[in-house]
Write an enzyme that holds these catalytic residues in place. Structure first.
Site, PDB file in Angstrom:
ATOM      1  N   PRO A   1      10.221  -7.081  15.956  1.00 50.85           N
ATOM      2  CA  PRO A   1      11.596  -6.985  16.463  1.00 50.85           C
ATOM      3  C   PRO A   1      11.740  -6.295  17.818  1.00 50.85           C
ATOM      4  CG  PRO A   1      11.238  -5.319  14.778  1.00 50.85           C
ATOM      5  CD  PRO A   1       9.994  -6.172  14.820  1.00 50.85           C
TER       6      PRO A   1
ATOM      7  N   PHE B   1       0.833  -1.200   0.000  1.00 51.91           N
ATOM      8  CA  PHE B   1       0.000   0.000   0.000  1.00 51.91           C
ATOM      9  C   PHE B   1       0.865   1.247   0.000  1.00 51.91           C
ATOM     10  CE2 PHE B   1      -4.413  -1.357   0.615  1.00 51.91           C
ATOM     11  CZ  PHE B   1      -4.200  -2.723   0.740  1.00 51.91           C
ATOM     12  N   ALA B   2       0.649   2.090  -0.997  1.00 54.43           N
ATOM     13  CA  ALA B   2       1.416   3.334  -1.097  1.00 54.43           C
ATOM     14  C   ALA B   2       0.411   4.461  -1.288  1.00 54.43           C
ATOM     15  CB  ALA B   2       2.388   3.261  -2.264  1.00 54.43           C
ATOM     16  N   VAL B   3      -0.099   4.948  -0.169  1.00 54.35           N
ATOM     17  CA  VAL B   3      -1.139   5.972  -0.209  1.00 54.35           C
ATOM     18  C   VAL B   3      -0.525   7.319   0.191  1.00 54.35           C
ATOM     19  CG1 VAL B   3      -3.345   6.699   0.813  1.00 54.35           C
ATOM     20  CG2 VAL B   3      -2.963   4.289   0.260  1.00 54.35           C
ATOM     21  N   GLY B   4      -0.911   8.369  -0.539  1.00 53.65           N
ATOM     22  CA  GLY B   4      -0.380   9.711  -0.250  1.00 53.65           C
ATOM     23  C   GLY B   4       1.129   9.731  -0.449  1.00 53.65           C
TER      24      GLY B   4
ATOM     25  N   GLU C   1      -3.050  -4.344  13.001  1.00 58.24           N
ATOM     26  CA  GLU C   1      -2.043  -5.215  13.630  1.00 58.24           C
ATOM     27  C   GLU C   1      -2.597  -5.866  14.905  1.00 58.24           C
ATOM     28  OE1 GLU C   1       2.309  -4.224  13.633  1.00 58.24           O
ATOM     29  OE2 GLU C   1       1.966  -4.016  15.792  1.00 58.24           O
TER      30      GLU C   1
ATOM     31  N   ASP D   1       4.422  -4.028   4.070  1.00 57.05           N
ATOM     32  CA  ASP D   1       4.454  -2.571   4.243  1.00 57.05           C
ATOM     33  C   ASP D   1       5.412  -1.990   3.219  1.00 57.05           C
ATOM     34  OD1 ASP D   1       2.780  -2.333   6.448  1.00 57.05           O
ATOM     35  OD2 ASP D   1       4.182  -1.044   7.529  1.00 57.05           O
ATOM     36  N   VAL D   2       5.129  -0.781   2.780  1.00 52.27           N
ATOM     37  CA  VAL D   2       5.975  -0.175   1.744  1.00 52.27           C
ATOM     38  C   VAL D   2       7.169   0.592   2.325  1.00 52.27           C
ATOM     39  CG1 VAL D   2       4.762   2.059   1.547  1.00 52.27           C
ATOM     40  CG2 VAL D   2       5.871   1.062  -0.459  1.00 52.27           C
ATOM     41  N   ASP D   3       7.039   1.041   3.583  1.00 51.42           N
ATOM     42  CA  ASP D   3       8.131   1.844   4.162  1.00 51.42           C
ATOM     43  C   ASP D   3       9.212   0.925   4.717  1.00 51.42           C
ATOM     44  OD1 ASP D   3       6.207   1.018   5.973  1.00 51.42           O
ATOM     45  OD2 ASP D   3       6.512   2.693   7.352  1.00 51.42           O
TER      46      ASP D   3
HETATM   47  C1  GAL Z   1       6.233   0.012  16.492  1.00 43.85           C
HETATM   48  C2  GAL Z   1       5.820  -0.042  15.039  1.00 43.85           C
HETATM   49  C3  GAL Z   1       4.319  -0.029  14.904  1.00 43.85           C
HETATM   50  C4  GAL Z   1       3.699  -1.097  15.789  1.00 43.85           C
HETATM   51  C5  GAL Z   1       4.200  -0.896  17.203  1.00 43.85           C
HETATM   52  C6  GAL Z   1       3.611  -1.908  18.175  1.00 43.85           C
HETATM   53  O1  GAL Z   1       7.623  -0.186  16.608  1.00 43.85           O
HETATM   54  O2  GAL Z   1       6.347   1.076  14.355  1.00 43.85           O
HETATM   55  O3  GAL Z   1       3.950  -0.244  13.569  1.00 43.85           O
HETATM   56  O4  GAL Z   1       4.064  -2.366  15.322  1.00 43.85           O
HETATM   57  O5  GAL Z   1       5.615  -0.984  17.242  1.00 43.85           O
HETATM   58  O6  GAL Z   1       3.953  -1.523  19.502  1.00 43.85           O
HETATM   59 MN    MN Z   2       4.951   0.837   8.050  1.00 42.27          MN
END
Ligand code: GAL
Ligand code: MN
Length: 321
Positions: free
Chosen positions: A200, A86-89, A269, A177-179
């Protein structure tokens, strides 16, 4: 795994309101005499990390698979991997690096059909050279006012795209995700019926500290004493049928929440995580597959960063705080 007529690439398959899913042959047949390293039962390749879940799904880490063997296994199946992004805006700015790095590292050797969902088709870079068997289609989508809405609407848009055409065109689908940018191999080792990647930032914490939605008024609510891993929605995928069920359920739950005026803490998410508590993924990707450039410092267990979020100026690319 049972082998039946339905396991062939061409065979008939289950239906969802008239949709016929393309089937994948899961048999592992190696045609060539590959000189792969002998697997030694008493010498585990990774002793520092968990490589299988309590429900016996593999967790993919560097060292746990042989790229030659896994590629050989999948090559003969002539698979097409639908890939949504998704690449919006202003997020269209990320497309070039995303696509160029994907062409180097993502499902190389397999047929990939990118579906770029955007409100600005004119901003999709046109001069990116795609490899043989790789295609890009643009899907025009509306732009919603808030980034949270743009993000959570993805479930609905993916569900609809699967029903409209993707089910005919692909065996697997990955939603990305695109970013983000690819730095290392993300290949057929990542294919499975229902695949999710471990976030992560949270894998070292007890589940009571995962950023699940906790308010019981939301359909995404997860109690303190439940949950396996916290997954990041930046990459998930699997067989069309399984991902369709996931997106459809999450979309329904997002709508129920909306009708009572609730938005889960991390939008789609949170719903993805709720779904995966109930419906365990059949394969998990280690945080190698969803790293974050902002994450500095030692992480001895990460031998290879494959796909990682780029550092972005949120104020610049988002429509609202
Ligand atoms: C951030 C991330 C978000 C979401 C969040 C959950 O590091 O940018 O997209 O996953 O963690 O806490
Ligand atoms: Mn993202």
């Amino acid at each position: 795994m049972s082998i039946s007529k339905n396991d062939t690439n061409e065979g008939p398959s289950e239906n969802y309101e008239g949709l016929t899913w393309r089937q994948v042959n899961h048999q592992v047949v190696l045609n060539h005499r590959l000189q792969s390293k002998q697997a030694k039962l008493m010498e585990p390749v990774r002793t520092d990390v968990l490589t299988v879940t309590p429900w016996m799904a593999p967790i993919v880490w560097e060292g746990t698979f042989d790229p030659l063997v896994i590629d050989e296994t999948f090559r003969s199946h002539n698979l097409t991997i639908a890939t949504t992004v998704f690449a919006v805006g202003k997020y269209t700015h990320f497309l070039r690096d995303f696509l160029e790095s994907a062409e180097k590292h993502f499902m190389v050797g397999l047929d990939v059909h990118y579906y770029v969902f955007t409100d600005l088709p004119g901003d999709v870079p046109g001069n990116i050279t795609l490899g043989l068997g790789r295609l890009l289609s643009i899907v025009k989508v509306p732009k919603f006012d808030r980034w949270q809405e743009i993000s959570l609407r993805r479930m609905e848009l993916i569900q609809t795209a699967i029903e409209d055409h993707i089910y005919r065109e692909a065996h697997y689908i990955f939603c990305l995700d695109v970013d983000m940018r690819f730095h290392g191999r993300v290949g057929s080792e990542a294919l499975g019926r229902l695949v999710a990647a471990i976030h992560p930032w949270f894998y070292m914490y007890p589940r009571s500290q995962y950023p699940y939605e906790r308010r019981t008024v939301s359909t995404a609510s997860v109690p303190q004493d439940q949950g396996d891993f916290y997954y990041q929605a930046n990459i998930f995928g699997g067989a069309l049928e399984d991902v369709h069920r996931l997106t459809k359920t999450c979309r329904e739950h997002l709508e129920v929440d909306k009708s009572v005026g609730v938005e889960a803490v991390w939008q789609e998410e949170s719903h993805l995580n709720w779904y995966l508590v109930k419906n365990k993924p059949t394969k998990l990707l280690s945080p190698e597959y969803v790293w974050d450039d902002a994450k500095r410092g030692k992480a001895e267990e990460i031998k290879l960063v494959r796909f990682s979020s780029v550092i972005k100026n949120k104020a610049e690319v988002r429509e609202n705080p």
